[in-house]
Design a protein around this motif. Sequence first.
Motif, PDB file in Angstrom:
ATOM      1  N   TYR A 166      29.627  50.052  47.987  1.00 31.86           N
ATOM      2  CA  TYR A 166      28.857  51.617  47.873  1.00 31.86           C
ATOM      3  C   TYR A 166      27.899  51.403  46.724  1.00 31.86           C
ATOM      4  O   TYR A 166      27.965  50.538  45.919  1.00 31.86           O
ATOM      5  CB  TYR A 166      29.422  52.769  47.609  1.00 31.86           C
ATOM      6  CG  TYR A 166      30.364  52.946  48.669  1.00 31.86           C
ATOM      7  CD1 TYR A 166      29.925  53.137  50.034  1.00 31.86           C
ATOM      8  CD2 TYR A 166      31.889  53.052  48.725  1.00 31.86           C
ATOM      9  CE1 TYR A 166      30.619  53.655  51.245  1.00 31.86           C
ATOM     10  CE2 TYR A 166      32.694  53.381  49.709  1.00 31.86           C
ATOM     11  CZ  TYR A 166      31.999  53.748  50.950  1.00 31.86           C
ATOM     12  OH  TYR A 166      32.898  54.382  51.890  1.00 31.86           O
ATOM     13  N   ASN A 167      26.690  51.844  46.827  1.00 31.06           N
ATOM     14  CA  ASN A 167      26.088  51.939  45.666  1.00 31.06           C
ATOM     15  C   ASN A 167      26.642  52.670  44.428  1.00 31.06           C
ATOM     16  O   ASN A 167      27.485  53.412  44.713  1.00 31.06           O
ATOM     17  CB  ASN A 167      24.692  52.916  46.062  1.00 31.06           C
ATOM     18  CG  ASN A 167      23.955  53.104  44.953  1.00 31.06           C
ATOM     19  OD1 ASN A 167      24.013  54.261  44.033  1.00 31.06           O
ATOM     20  ND2 ASN A 167      22.971  52.360  44.459  1.00 31.06           N
ATOM     21  N   THR A 173      26.809  56.314  44.349  1.00 37.60           N
ATOM     22  CA  THR A 173      27.576  56.850  45.384  1.00 37.60           C
ATOM     23  C   THR A 173      28.970  56.702  45.119  1.00 37.60           C
ATOM     24  O   THR A 173      29.711  57.595  45.292  1.00 37.60           O
ATOM     25  CB  THR A 173      27.268  56.142  46.683  1.00 37.60           C
ATOM     26  OG1 THR A 173      25.902  56.132  47.142  1.00 37.60           O
ATOM     27  CG2 THR A 173      28.281  56.528  47.948  1.00 37.60           C
ATOM     28  N   SER A 174      29.306  55.464  44.422  1.00 39.99           N
ATOM     29  CA  SER A 174      30.697  55.553  44.043  1.00 39.99           C
ATOM     30  C   SER A 174      31.483  56.477  43.165  1.00 39.99           C
ATOM     31  O   SER A 174      32.515  57.127  43.036  1.00 39.99           O
ATOM     32  CB  SER A 174      31.182  53.839  43.424  1.00 39.99           C
ATOM     33  OG  SER A 174      30.844  53.084  44.295  1.00 39.99           O
TER      34      SER A 174
END
Length: 261
Positions: free
Chosen positions: A240-241, A244-245
């Motif tokens: 994930y980006n 986002t994480s």
Amino acid sequence: MTAPDSDPSSDPASAPLDTWHRLAGTCVLLDGFHALKHAVRFGADIPVAVAVDRAAVLALADDLAPDIRDTLAGLLTEVAPGTYANLVPRPHPTEVAALAVRPSREAALEKLAHVPRTTPVVVLDNPRNLGNAGAVIRLAAGFGATGVVTTGTLDPWHPTVVRAGAGLHFATTVERLAVDELPTGPLFALDPEGDDIRGIKLPDDAVLAFGSERAGLSPELRARADHLLSLPMRPQVSSYNLATSVAMTLYHWSTATGSPL
């Protein structure tokens, strides 16, 4: 003989511009309306602010942030477009910018060390992308996190980070530390080999660590971690980006603890 109207001291913008040039090397650049808006809301010390169209910025405040409209009216000085363009590395569409005093390192360390802590600290371990770092700070402010700490060489107060964070550096605590200087508290590090985060309740005093976009966790931080956690992810999807994480992890914390946010 010099005509009176050519005297630089008669220009109402001259004093603010002198202040800008004097402080530009030591202050935080607030680039754009939203960065200035949030800095004002969260109590930043702003010695100077400029706009190409002062009336347009105040009209924007009337629509989007009436709570700070009067404060902006007292801060803003109108300047010519060319003057504004020379003050900022990348002109913002709203054509407004300001300088704010960066909170002291001592104050940041005191806030990070304060216990008991009621919300987590986010650690970005050797981040590389300035925009991602700013997005994480914006997330942390939105969730009411205690602060965001970076390790490595990236300056979390870089103008690009502040721009990406929309000025929300002033709504949380932001500092750069070495791994051995991290705040106290159980350290949960995100790693593909860790336990599924859905089975773990994250405590309010957690230190939540995320590796860099390419290299992941450093050996130093991995060795320091109390727990390795992984986010649910479909097989064959690489990652994930970073922002986002962080968002997924903070949301998991907020739902498990009953956070009112």
